[in-house]
Scaffold this motif. Structure first.
Motif, mmCIF file in Angstrom:
data_model
loop_
_atom_site.group_PDB
_atom_site.id
_atom_site.type_symbol
_atom_site.label_atom_id
_atom_site.label_comp_id
_atom_site.label_asym_id
_atom_site.label_seq_id
_atom_site.Cartn_x
_atom_site.Cartn_y
_atom_site.Cartn_z
ATOM 1 N N GLN A 138 0.837 -1.210 0.000
ATOM 2 C CA GLN A 138 0.000 0.000 0.000
ATOM 3 C C GLN A 138 0.866 1.251 0.000
ATOM 4 O O GLN A 138 0.590 2.209 -0.722
ATOM 5 N N ARG A 139 1.931 1.232 0.788
ATOM 6 C CA ARG A 139 2.838 2.383 0.832
ATOM 7 C C ARG A 139 3.547 2.578 -0.504
ATOM 8 O O ARG A 139 3.724 3.705 -0.968
ATOM 9 N N VAL B 221 4.343 5.161 -5.903
ATOM 10 C CA VAL B 221 4.304 5.062 -7.368
ATOM 11 C C VAL B 221 3.292 6.051 -7.946
ATOM 12 O O VAL B 221 3.522 6.635 -9.005
ATOM 13 N N ASN B 222 2.190 6.273 -7.255
ATOM 14 C CA ASN B 222 1.174 7.217 -7.734
ATOM 15 C C ASN B 222 1.549 8.678 -7.476
ATOM 16 O O ASN B 222 0.883 9.573 -7.976
ATOM 17 N N TYR C 15 7.326 -3.995 -8.774
ATOM 18 C CA TYR C 15 6.954 -2.659 -9.236
ATOM 19 C C TYR C 15 7.977 -2.080 -10.220
ATOM 20 O O TYR C 15 7.825 -0.962 -10.677
ATOM 21 N N HIS C 16 9.019 -2.811 -10.496
ATOM 22 C CA HIS C 16 10.123 -2.353 -11.346
ATOM 23 C C HIS C 16 10.773 -1.098 -10.773
ATOM 24 O O HIS C 16 11.102 -0.167 -11.495
ATOM 25 N N LEU C 17 10.963 -1.090 -9.455
ATOM 26 C CA LEU C 17 11.653 0.001 -8.780
ATOM 27 C C LEU C 17 13.113 -0.393 -8.562
ATOM 28 O O LEU C 17 13.417 -1.571 -8.352
ATOM 29 N N SER C 18 13.999 0.579 -8.594
ATOM 30 C CA SER C 18 15.381 0.346 -8.198
ATOM 31 C C SER C 18 15.427 0.462 -6.682
ATOM 32 O O SER C 18 14.635 1.186 -6.082
#
Length: 189
Positions: free
Chosen positions: A14-15, A20-21, A47-50
Protein backbone atom coordinates in the motif's frame (compact mmCIF):
# COMPACT_ATOMS: atom_id res chain seq x y z
CA UNK A 1 1.03 -7.76 18.22
CA UNK A 2 3.42 -9.17 15.65
CA UNK A 3 2.73 -8.96 11.94
CA UNK A 4 3.12 -11.93 9.65
CA UNK A 5 5.23 -11.63 6.52
CA UNK A 6 2.12 -11.39 4.35
CA UNK A 7 0.65 -8.62 6.52
CA UNK A 8 3.96 -6.78 6.35
CA UNK A 9 4.04 -7.12 2.53
CA UNK A 10 0.41 -5.99 2.17
CA UNK A 11 1.08 -2.90 4.28
CA UNK A 12 4.31 -2.19 2.41
CA UNK A 13 2.52 -2.71 -0.91
CA UNK A 14 0.00 0.00 0.00
CA UNK A 15 2.84 2.38 0.83
CA UNK A 16 4.61 1.56 -2.43
CA UNK A 17 1.35 2.11 -4.37
CA UNK A 18 1.13 5.61 -2.85
CA UNK A 19 4.76 6.27 -3.77
CA UNK A 20 4.30 5.06 -7.37
CA UNK A 21 1.17 7.22 -7.73
CA UNK A 22 3.03 10.29 -6.40
CA UNK A 23 5.53 12.47 -8.22
CA UNK A 24 8.35 11.61 -5.79
CA UNK A 25 11.54 10.16 -7.30
CA UNK A 26 12.73 8.38 -4.16
CA UNK A 27 11.23 6.97 -0.94
CA UNK A 28 13.27 6.15 2.16
CA UNK A 29 11.77 3.44 4.37
CA UNK A 30 12.32 2.90 8.09
CA UNK A 31 15.13 0.61 9.27
CA UNK A 32 14.22 -3.10 9.42
CA UNK A 33 16.09 -6.39 9.82
CA UNK A 34 17.82 -8.13 6.90
CA UNK A 35 15.00 -10.56 6.25
CA UNK A 36 12.41 -7.79 5.89
CA UNK A 37 14.80 -5.74 3.72
CA UNK A 38 15.04 -8.76 1.42
CA UNK A 39 11.23 -8.89 1.21
CA UNK A 40 11.15 -5.17 0.39
CA UNK A 41 13.74 -5.64 -2.39
CA UNK A 42 11.64 -8.47 -3.86
CA UNK A 43 8.47 -6.37 -3.59
CA UNK A 44 10.23 -3.48 -5.33
CA UNK A 45 11.13 -5.82 -8.22
CA UNK A 46 7.42 -6.42 -8.81
CA UNK A 47 6.95 -2.66 -9.24
CA UNK A 48 10.12 -2.35 -11.35
CA UNK A 49 11.65 0.00 -8.78
CA UNK A 50 15.38 0.35 -8.20
CA UNK A 51 16.46 -0.22 -4.60
CA UNK A 52 19.42 0.49 -2.40
CA UNK A 53 20.11 -0.52 1.19
CA UNK A 54 21.62 2.34 3.17
CA UNK A 55 23.20 2.51 6.61
CA UNK A 56 24.65 -0.14 8.89
CA UNK A 57 23.44 -2.51 11.58
CA UNK A 58 20.11 -1.65 13.18
CA UNK A 59 19.98 1.62 11.20
CA UNK A 60 20.06 -0.10 7.77
CA UNK A 61 17.06 0.74 5.59
CA UNK A 62 15.89 0.51 1.97
CA UNK A 63 15.49 3.39 -0.48
CA UNK A 64 13.05 2.88 -3.35
CA UNK A 65 13.93 4.75 -6.55
CA UNK A 66 11.55 5.33 -9.45
CA UNK A 67 12.58 4.67 -13.07
CA UNK A 68 10.88 4.65 -16.48
CA UNK A 69 9.54 1.10 -16.04
CA UNK A 70 8.03 1.68 -12.58
CA UNK A 71 4.34 0.68 -12.47
CA UNK A 72 1.77 -0.86 -10.16
CA UNK A 73 1.45 -4.57 -11.05
CA UNK A 74 -1.91 -5.82 -12.34
CA UNK A 75 -2.44 -8.69 -9.87
CA UNK A 76 -0.46 -8.10 -6.69
CA UNK A 77 -2.32 -10.64 -4.54
CA UNK A 78 -0.77 -13.66 -6.30
CA UNK A 79 2.64 -12.02 -6.36
CA UNK A 80 2.68 -11.05 -2.67
CA UNK A 81 1.98 -14.58 -1.46
CA UNK A 82 4.79 -15.91 -3.66
CA UNK A 83 7.35 -13.55 -2.17
CA UNK A 84 7.39 -15.26 1.21
CA UNK A 85 7.49 -18.84 -0.09
CA UNK A 86 11.17 -18.85 -1.12
CA UNK A 87 12.45 -16.34 1.43
CA UNK A 88 11.52 -17.98 4.72
CA UNK A 89 13.98 -17.19 7.49
CA UNK A 90 16.09 -20.00 8.85
CA UNK A 91 14.58 -19.51 12.30
CA UNK A 92 10.89 -20.24 12.93
CA UNK A 93 10.35 -16.63 14.03
CA UNK A 94 8.34 -14.65 11.46
CA UNK A 95 7.78 -11.19 12.80
CA UNK A 96 7.86 -7.50 12.17
CA UNK A 97 10.26 -6.86 15.04
CA UNK A 98 13.97 -6.25 14.52
CA UNK A 99 16.45 -9.07 14.90
CA UNK A 100 20.12 -8.48 15.65
CA UNK A 101 22.22 -8.03 12.53
CA UNK A 102 24.97 -10.56 11.95
CA UNK A 103 28.45 -9.25 11.36
CA UNK A 104 29.35 -9.47 7.68
CA UNK A 105 32.70 -9.21 5.93
CA UNK A 106 33.26 -5.55 5.06
CA UNK A 107 35.82 -5.67 2.24
CA UNK A 108 33.51 -5.98 -0.73
CA UNK A 109 30.81 -3.82 0.84
CA UNK A 110 33.24 -0.94 1.31
CA UNK A 111 34.29 -1.20 -2.32
CA UNK A 112 30.67 -1.16 -3.44
CA UNK A 113 29.72 1.84 -1.30
CA UNK A 114 32.79 4.03 -1.62
CA UNK A 115 31.41 6.20 -4.40
CA UNK A 116 33.31 4.90 -7.44
CA UNK A 117 31.04 3.16 -9.86
CA UNK A 118 31.27 1.96 -13.41
CA UNK A 119 33.99 0.06 -15.19
CA UNK A 120 37.56 0.92 -14.44
CA UNK A 121 39.07 0.00 -17.77
CA UNK A 122 41.25 2.46 -19.65
CA UNK A 123 39.28 4.72 -21.94
CA UNK A 124 40.31 7.32 -24.40
CA UNK A 125 38.66 10.74 -24.51
CA UNK A 126 36.31 9.66 -27.31
CA UNK A 127 34.71 6.96 -25.13
CA UNK A 128 31.11 7.39 -24.08
CA UNK A 129 30.04 6.81 -20.49
CA UNK A 130 26.40 5.75 -20.39
CA UNK A 131 24.90 3.62 -17.63
CA UNK A 132 21.43 3.60 -19.23
CA UNK A 133 18.56 3.55 -16.71
CA UNK A 134 20.81 2.87 -13.70
CA UNK A 135 19.95 5.36 -10.96
CA UNK A 136 22.72 6.28 -8.52
CA UNK A 137 22.13 7.67 -5.05
CA UNK A 138 24.22 10.05 -2.99
CA UNK A 139 23.81 12.50 -0.15
CA UNK A 140 21.95 15.60 -1.42
CA UNK A 141 24.37 18.46 -2.04
CA UNK A 142 27.29 16.17 -2.95
CA UNK A 143 29.43 17.10 -5.96
CA UNK A 144 29.73 14.09 -8.28
CA UNK A 145 32.32 13.74 -11.04
CA UNK A 146 32.49 11.57 -14.15
CA UNK A 147 36.10 10.72 -14.89
CA UNK A 148 37.63 10.08 -18.29
CA UNK A 149 38.25 6.44 -17.31
CA UNK A 150 34.45 5.98 -16.96
CA UNK A 151 34.32 5.93 -13.16
CA UNK A 152 31.77 8.00 -11.26
CA UNK A 153 32.27 9.30 -7.75
CA UNK A 154 33.07 12.18 -5.46
CA UNK A 155 36.02 14.50 -5.90
CA UNK A 156 39.14 13.09 -4.26
CA UNK A 157 42.13 15.26 -3.42
CA UNK A 158 44.63 12.58 -4.44
CA UNK A 159 42.91 11.71 -7.74
CA UNK A 160 44.70 12.88 -10.86
CA UNK A 161 42.21 11.34 -13.34
CA UNK A 162 40.84 13.82 -15.87
CA UNK A 163 37.24 14.83 -15.12
CA UNK A 164 34.81 15.12 -18.05
CA UNK A 165 31.68 16.13 -16.09
CA UNK A 166 30.98 17.56 -12.64
CA UNK A 167 27.67 18.38 -10.94
CA UNK A 168 26.17 19.09 -7.53
CA UNK A 169 23.37 16.56 -6.91
CA UNK A 170 20.60 18.50 -5.17
CA UNK A 171 18.01 15.76 -4.64
CA UNK A 172 20.36 12.81 -4.04
CA UNK A 173 19.76 10.79 -7.22
CA UNK A 174 21.34 10.91 -10.68
CA UNK A 175 22.12 8.95 -13.85
CA UNK A 176 25.06 9.00 -16.26
CA UNK A 177 23.94 9.36 -19.87
CA UNK A 178 26.21 10.18 -22.84
CA UNK A 179 29.10 11.53 -20.74
CA UNK A 180 26.67 13.71 -18.77
CA UNK A 181 25.50 13.59 -15.15
CA UNK A 182 21.70 13.80 -15.36
CA UNK A 183 19.22 14.59 -12.57
CA UNK A 184 15.41 14.34 -12.38
CA UNK A 185 13.84 17.15 -14.37
CA UNK A 186 16.62 17.18 -17.00
CA UNK A 187 15.58 16.39 -20.57
CA UNK A 188 17.75 13.24 -20.67
CA UNK A 189 16.26 11.84 -17.43
Amino acid sequence: MQKTDLEFLEEMSQRVDEFVNSSAEMMELEPVNGYLRRLIHKLADIYHLSTQSVGEGEDRYVCLIRNEKTAIPADKSKLLGGLTSDTKPTSPKKSYEKEPEKERPRGREKERNRGDRGDRGDRDSSSNSDFGDKVFQTIPGTTIVLRQDGSVGIIRKDDKSPVIAERVIDNGIFKVVNNTIVCPGDDQW
